[in-house]
Design an enzyme around this catalytic site. Structure first.
Site, short mmCIF file in Angstrom:
data_model
loop_
_atom_site.label_atom_id
_atom_site.label_comp_id
_atom_site.label_asym_id
_atom_site.label_seq_id
_atom_site.Cartn_x
_atom_site.Cartn_y
_atom_site.Cartn_z
N SER A 38 0.82 -1.21 0.00
CA SER A 38 0.00 0.00 0.00
C SER A 38 0.85 1.26 0.00
O SER A 38 0.35 2.34 -0.29
CB SER A 38 -0.93 0.01 1.20
OG SER A 38 -0.22 0.32 2.35
N LYS A 85 0.86 4.50 6.93
CA LYS A 85 0.32 5.35 5.87
C LYS A 85 0.96 6.73 5.97
O LYS A 85 1.70 7.02 6.89
CB LYS A 85 -1.20 5.49 6.04
CG LYS A 85 -1.97 4.19 5.87
CD LYS A 85 -2.17 3.83 4.43
CE LYS A 85 -2.93 2.53 4.28
NZ LYS A 85 -2.14 1.33 4.56
#
Lengths: 169, 210
Positions: A38, A85
């Site tokens: 990701s 993230k």
């Protein structure tokens, strides 16, 4: 008697090392591995290896972050999962959500998105996340050696908070 | 080799090999030897001091590490402040113990008082009571001071619903919504020594109230 004291010595040594390691990894810095794609290309550009990164914890004293920092936080839906993230917006910023709404990030929350937006489970699916869930900030890649480097603070123009919106939002 | 002169034993630092030389240089040699051995002696003293200080500080460091581990993983004292838990905890002056083990094991449920990091300001921690866990339907009074309007909602997965015991003056899930379980830091389990009459476990009380 001799073996017992030897065993006790060894246990004490391991216990001490464990305690010191625990304290350092809790308060100062630790090393974590990253799974999944990701955050590629910043981390795990090839899918076969896992990157190891240095996670600093000093930021947890004051909870001061800025746009573009890469953070590790526990998932708001499952506290046992940790996600990595990039912060896109901080409290008070305006952010564009996928269904083209404009949302103000509430007090004490932040908005994260993965670099690889195609395969990333982030704020676009579970909304703004409380800052208290942050577990540390990623500063360096330490393994593999050829990719050893600082992690840059990166503000993507497309995703950055919207500055020139009318004031009435 | 001649035997060393008897007065040589007065200077424990010199050794007998110096005796070979002439009288004048001999004395100079002895003097320089004494000085150098004094320097060496004081150096040894200093290294001893440094080593001892290092060991002492290492021991203190280890002790601090142990304290940190106990504080983070076993239990920690907290001074609650504010009116939101009023009948159970005083608004000031209590000292309670918070244990971390049951949070870590995921055994915190309805009726437990918990310490949690505020979702509005991460630098603050709150003490509230869990009213509903994930999947529960919670009905609450929106603003009990002025109206008796109530609202019902379902607590999302991975979240808990917390409320203060004194609902008239408490900022809790009714204002900021359900909080993620990851923000729960520990469960209150022991009210502290002072004042003496309130000494005791908080466990039974939690059961009564819920």
């Amino acid at each position: 008697m001799g073996t017992r004291s030897l065993l006790w010595d060894i246990t004490k040594k391991y216990l001490t090392v464990g305690l010191v390691g625990l304290t350092i990894s809790d308060r100062y810095a630790s090393i974590v591995s990253i799974r999944g794609s990701s955050m590629s290309p910043a981390f795990n550009p090839g899918s076969d290896t896992n990157d190891y990164v240095l996670l600093e914890k000093f930021c947890l004293d004051k909870y001061r972050f800025s746009d573009g920092d890469v953070v590790v936080f526990s998932s708001p839906n499952n506290h046992k999962e940790k996600h990595i993230k990039r912060i896109r917006a901080l409290p008070g910023d305006w952010i564009e959500t996928p269904n083209l709404d404009v949302l103000k990030v509430p007090e004490g929350h932040f908005w994260v998105e993965g670099d690889n937006s195609v395969s990333s489970l982030d704020s676009r699916s579970f909304g703004p996340i409380p800052l208290g869930l942050i577990r540390g900030r990623v500063t360096h890649i330490v393994w593999p050696p050829k990719r050893m480097d600082r992690v840059e603070r990166e503000t993507n123009q497309r995703l950055s908070p919207i500055q020139d919106r009318p004031k009435f939002y | 080799m001649p035997p060393p002169p008897p007065w040589l034993s007065v200077f424990p630092f010199c050794d007998s090999r110096l005796v070979r030389t002439q009288q004048t240089t001999f004395q100079i040699d002895i003097a320089s030897d004494i000085v150098s051995s004094m320097v060496v002696g004081s150096l040894k003293l200093w290294t001893d001091l440094v080593v001892e200080g290092f060991q002492k500080s290492l021991r203190v460091g280890k002790f601090l590490c142990l304290l940190h581990a106990i504080d983070t993983y076993v239990c920690t004292p907290v001074l609650p402040y504010g009116p939101s838990m009023l009948p159970t905890l005083n608004s000031t002056g209590d000292l309670v113990l918070v244990e971390r083990v049951s949070t870590w094991l995921g055994k915190v449920g309805r009726g437990d008082m918990v310490l949690l990091r505020s979702s509005e300001d991460p630098r603050k921690t709150l003490i509230k009571r869990i009213v509903g866990v994930e999947g529960d339907t919670v009905t609450y009074l929106v603003d009990p001071k002025y109206s008796d309007a109530s609202r019902t909602c379902v607590v999302p997965w991975g979240n808990v619903w917390v409320q203060g015991d004194y609902i008239y003056n408490s900022r809790d899930s009714r204002t900021f919504g359900a909080v993620s379980y990851g923000l729960v830091e520990g469960k209150l389990f022991w009210r502290q020594i002072w004042p003496l009459k309130s000494f005791g476990s908080l466990h039974g009380k939690a059961k009564e109230d819920s």
